[in-house]
Design a protein around this motif. Structure first.
Motif, PDB file in Angstrom:
ATOM      1  N   LYS A 213     -15.465  -8.101  -4.399  1.00  0.00           N
ATOM      2  CA  LYS A 213     -14.525  -8.042  -5.518  1.00  0.00           C
ATOM      3  C   LYS A 213     -13.661  -6.804  -5.354  1.00  0.00           C
ATOM      4  O   LYS A 213     -14.168  -5.696  -5.171  1.00  0.00           O
ATOM      5  N   ILE A 214     -12.361  -6.989  -5.420  1.00  0.00           N
ATOM      6  CA  ILE A 214     -11.420  -5.902  -5.159  1.00  0.00           C
ATOM      7  C   ILE A 214     -10.666  -5.570  -6.442  1.00  0.00           C
ATOM      8  O   ILE A 214     -10.122  -6.470  -7.099  1.00  0.00           O
ATOM      9  N   PRO A 215     -10.598  -4.299  -6.829  1.00  0.00           N
ATOM     10  CA  PRO A 215      -9.799  -3.924  -8.000  1.00  0.00           C
ATOM     11  C   PRO A 215      -8.346  -4.398  -7.838  1.00  0.00           C
ATOM     12  O   PRO A 215      -7.784  -4.353  -6.734  1.00  0.00           O
ATOM     13  N   SER A 216      -7.770  -4.834  -8.904  1.00  0.00           N
ATOM     14  CA  SER A 216      -6.444  -5.472  -8.838  1.00  0.00           C
ATOM     15  C   SER A 216      -5.403  -4.631  -8.114  1.00  0.00           C
ATOM     16  O   SER A 216      -4.649  -5.127  -7.266  1.00  0.00           O
ATOM     17  N   MET A 217      -5.342  -3.342  -8.436  1.00  0.00           N
ATOM     18  CA  MET A 217      -4.317  -2.487  -7.846  1.00  0.00           C
ATOM     19  C   MET A 217      -4.523  -2.253  -6.346  1.00  0.00           C
ATOM     20  O   MET A 217      -3.639  -1.754  -5.660  1.00  0.00           O
ATOM     21  N   LEU A 218      -5.692  -2.621  -5.827  1.00  0.00           N
ATOM     22  CA  LEU A 218      -5.999  -2.392  -4.417  1.00  0.00           C
ATOM     23  C   LEU A 218      -6.098  -3.703  -3.646  1.00  0.00           C
ATOM     24  O   LEU A 218      -6.519  -3.700  -2.487  1.00  0.00           O
ATOM     25  N   ASP A 219      -5.686  -4.792  -4.261  1.00  0.00           N
ATOM     26  CA  ASP A 219      -5.796  -6.121  -3.657  1.00  0.00           C
ATOM     27  C   ASP A 219      -4.448  -6.536  -3.072  1.00  0.00           C
ATOM     28  O   ASP A 219      -3.484  -6.757  -3.804  1.00  0.00           O
ATOM     29  N   TYR A 220      -4.386  -6.640  -1.748  1.00  0.00           N
ATOM     30  CA  TYR A 220      -3.131  -7.027  -1.100  1.00  0.00           C
ATOM     31  C   TYR A 220      -2.617  -8.376  -1.624  1.00  0.00           C
ATOM     32  O   TYR A 220      -1.409  -8.558  -1.815  1.00  0.00           O
ATOM     33  N   LYS A 221      -3.528  -9.323  -1.825  1.00  0.00           N
ATOM     34  CA  LYS A 221      -3.103 -10.664  -2.234  1.00  0.00           C
ATOM     35  C   LYS A 221      -2.370 -10.627  -3.567  1.00  0.00           C
ATOM     36  O   LYS A 221      -1.348 -11.315  -3.739  1.00  0.00           O
ATOM     37  N   LEU A 222      -2.857  -9.833  -4.509  1.00  0.00           N
ATOM     38  CA  LEU A 222      -2.191  -9.742  -5.804  1.00  0.00           C
ATOM     39  C   LEU A 222      -0.805  -9.116  -5.675  1.00  0.00           C
ATOM     40  O   LEU A 222       0.139  -9.545  -6.351  1.00  0.00           O
ATOM     41  N   HIS A 223      -0.685  -8.115  -4.818  1.00  0.00           N
ATOM     42  CA  HIS A 223       0.625  -7.485  -4.624  1.00  0.00           C
ATOM     43  C   HIS A 223       1.607  -8.454  -3.949  1.00  0.00           C
ATOM     44  O   HIS A 223       2.807  -8.449  -4.258  1.00  0.00           O
ATOM     45  N   ILE A 224       1.109  -9.264  -3.027  1.00  0.00           N
ATOM     46  CA  ILE A 224       1.972 -10.260  -2.391  1.00  0.00           C
ATOM     47  C   ILE A 224       2.446 -11.279  -3.421  1.00  0.00           C
ATOM     48  O   ILE A 224       3.642 -11.610  -3.497  1.00  0.00           O
ATOM     49  N   GLU A 225       1.514 -11.770  -4.233  1.00  0.00           N
ATOM     50  CA  GLU A 225       1.870 -12.761  -5.262  1.00  0.00           C
ATOM     51  C   GLU A 225       2.879 -12.201  -6.253  1.00  0.00           C
ATOM     52  O   GLU A 225       3.735 -12.932  -6.760  1.00  0.00           O
ATOM     53  N   ALA A 226       2.791 -10.886  -6.511  1.00  0.00           N
ATOM     54  CA  ALA A 226       3.690 -10.257  -7.491  1.00  0.00           C
ATOM     55  C   ALA A 226       4.973  -9.732  -6.860  1.00  0.00           C
ATOM     56  O   ALA A 226       5.808  -9.145  -7.559  1.00  0.00           O
ATOM     57  N   GLY A 227       5.131  -9.909  -5.555  1.00  0.00           N
ATOM     58  CA  GLY A 227       6.346  -9.437  -4.894  1.00  0.00           C
ATOM     59  C   GLY A 227       6.533  -7.933  -4.983  1.00  0.00           C
ATOM     60  O   GLY A 227       7.656  -7.459  -5.175  1.00  0.00           O
ATOM     61  N   SER A 228       5.450  -7.177  -4.848  1.00  0.00           N
ATOM     62  CA  SER A 228       5.448  -5.709  -4.941  1.00  0.00           C
ATOM     63  C   SER A 228       5.758  -5.201  -6.344  1.00  0.00           C
ATOM     64  O   SER A 228       6.059  -4.031  -6.537  1.00  0.00           O
ATOM     65  N   LEU A 229       5.674  -6.098  -7.338  1.00  0.00           N
ATOM     66  CA  LEU A 229       5.988  -5.722  -8.720  1.00  0.00           C
ATOM     67  C   LEU A 229       4.803  -5.980  -9.645  1.00  0.00           C
ATOM     68  O   LEU A 229       4.984  -6.314 -10.828  1.00  0.00           O
ATOM     69  N   TYR A 230       3.581  -5.810  -9.127  1.00  0.00           N
ATOM     70  CA  TYR A 230       2.394  -6.010  -9.965  1.00  0.00           C
ATOM     71  C   TYR A 230       2.386  -5.016 -11.118  1.00  0.00           C
ATOM     72  O   TYR A 230       2.014  -5.341 -12.231  1.00  0.00           O
ATOM     73  N   ASN A 231       2.782  -3.776 -10.817  1.00  0.00           N
ATOM     74  CA  ASN A 231       2.938  -2.755 -11.853  1.00  0.00           C
ATOM     75  C   ASN A 231       4.284  -2.080 -11.636  1.00  0.00           C
ATOM     76  O   ASN A 231       5.039  -2.467 -10.740  1.00  0.00           O
ATOM     77  N   THR A 232       4.598  -1.091 -12.440  1.00  0.00           N
ATOM     78  CA  THR A 232       5.875  -0.403 -12.268  1.00  0.00           C
ATOM     79  C   THR A 232       5.902   0.299 -10.914  1.00  0.00           C
ATOM     80  O   THR A 232       5.097   1.198 -10.655  1.00  0.00           O
TER      81      THR A 232
END
Length: 355
Positions: A213-232
């Motif tokens: 289980k990977i913390p959201s801010m450290l998960d490459y897949k989440l950042h890819i899905e968000a287009g580098s805009l997961y957070n500010t």
């Protein structure tokens, strides 16, 4: 005129500074780039263009994603094994400098680490060669350019093991075949843009194979899905990086800038080898084009020489404390005229010393 040989944050093109300064005052309809929402279409287009330019300039093949993340390259030391190294698996690392060593330090939090070779005992003055990468390695990690010690890796190992590279100091300085890498990461503050953002180029298919289980801010897949805009994101840093990537494209791209970088490095190394006052600090075959490290044959002359060049417009020449002497960082935006100025000062100091 000042000539900036600083190792980073480093020199950027003057035209990029001018464009960025205008955007601070008015990016869109009177709003500054510093106050624009990262959720606006205008900034989304900035991220999209920056990613598109990275892919174009490096000829990134299909099946790869480009991310703009925070935490610099140092956060990638942990994100890489967190995302790629399963429990009980082993990752292989090449120890060629301080930053490689720091990357190695993070691996045991997630799995096992195998250091295939190290040049530490020789103060990292060369790139280890003829090492063996075990075929059961989860991945092989190396640092392509060692900023502190002035070494650069020009020949990469042939292996079926996934390859991860910290390319912070030489990305976009020379033509590479991205298809040979599974993950490339780089702090922006050398050849990409200002400090505050890291670029990650990742082969999509290597993700999702571990159960951790990977913390959201450290998960490459989440950042890819968000287009580098997961957070500010670091809005200004990404914007300036985009401007700098435009500048590099206008210069003819990576192939053309590589020719300039070869010429700059050749000129300075030729003078170091010719001038009896100076000598290089690392193996000739591993000399970096980006970071030229050298010392004086008489160490008592180092402070007077540094004072002399600083009085004549040279900035950032003092070497890292691990090596001493001098370090001339010659990233893409440094014009060859600055290198010629440094060479002329070296020759003048030689003449003054001999008289």
């Amino acid at each position: 005129m000042r000539h900036n040989f600083g190792a980073g944050p480093c020199i950027l093109p003057q035209e990029v500074f001018k464009q960025a300064s205008r955007a601070i005052l008015d990016f869109k309809d009177g709003l500054s780039i510093l106050e624009i929402s990262h959720r606006t279409p205008e900034f989304e287009s900035v991220v999209e263009e920056a990613g598109r330019l990275v892919k174009e300039l490096l000829n990134v093949p299909e099946g790869y994603s480009v991310l703009f993340l925070q935490g610099g390259a140092s956060l990638q030391f942990a994100m890489v094994p967190m995302n790629l190294l399963g429990d009980g698996e082993t990752a292989s690392y090449l120890d060629s400098g301080v930053w490689a060593k720091k990357a190695i330090k993070e691996v045991p939090f997630f799995g096992k680490v195998n250091v295939v070779a190290s040049s530490k005992d020789d103060n990292y003055s060369f790139i280890p060669k003829d090492f063996i990468i075990p075929e059961d390695s989860a991945y092989f990690h190396f640092t392509s350019n060692n900023t502190i010690y002035g070494t650069e890796m020009f020949e990469f190992p042939e292996t079926k093991v996934p390859i991860v590279c910290d390319m912070s100091s030489d990305i976009l300085s020379r033509v590479i075949d991205v298809s040979k890498y599974d993950l490339i990461y780089a702090g922006a503050q050398k050849n990409i843009g200002p400090a505050g953002v890291a670029v990650v180029i990742i082969k999509d298919e290597i993700l999702g194979r571990i159960d951790r289980k990977i913390p959201s801010m450290l998960d490459y897949k989440l950042h890819i899905e968000a287009g580098s805009l997961y957070n500010t994101p670091p809005v200004f840093s990404i914007y300036v990086a985009m401007l700098n990537l435009r500048w590099l494209k206008s210069k003819g791209g990576v192939a053309e800038i590589e020719k300039e970088n070869i010429a700059k490095a050749h000129a300075l190394y030729t003078e170091i080898d010719r001038n009896p006052l100076f000598k290089g600090t690392c193996a000739v075959e591993d000399r970096s084009r980006m970071n030229v490290c050298f010392v004086m044959t008489n160490s008592e002359l180092e402070k007077p020489f540094l004072k002399y060049v600083e009085e004549n417009g040279i900035e950032g020449l003092k070497g890292h404390r691990s090596v001493g002497g001098f370090r001339a960082s010659m990233y893409n935006a440094l014009p060859i005229t600055s290198v010629h100025t440094l060479i002329e000062l070296m020759q003048e100091f030689e003449e003054k010393t001999n008289n």
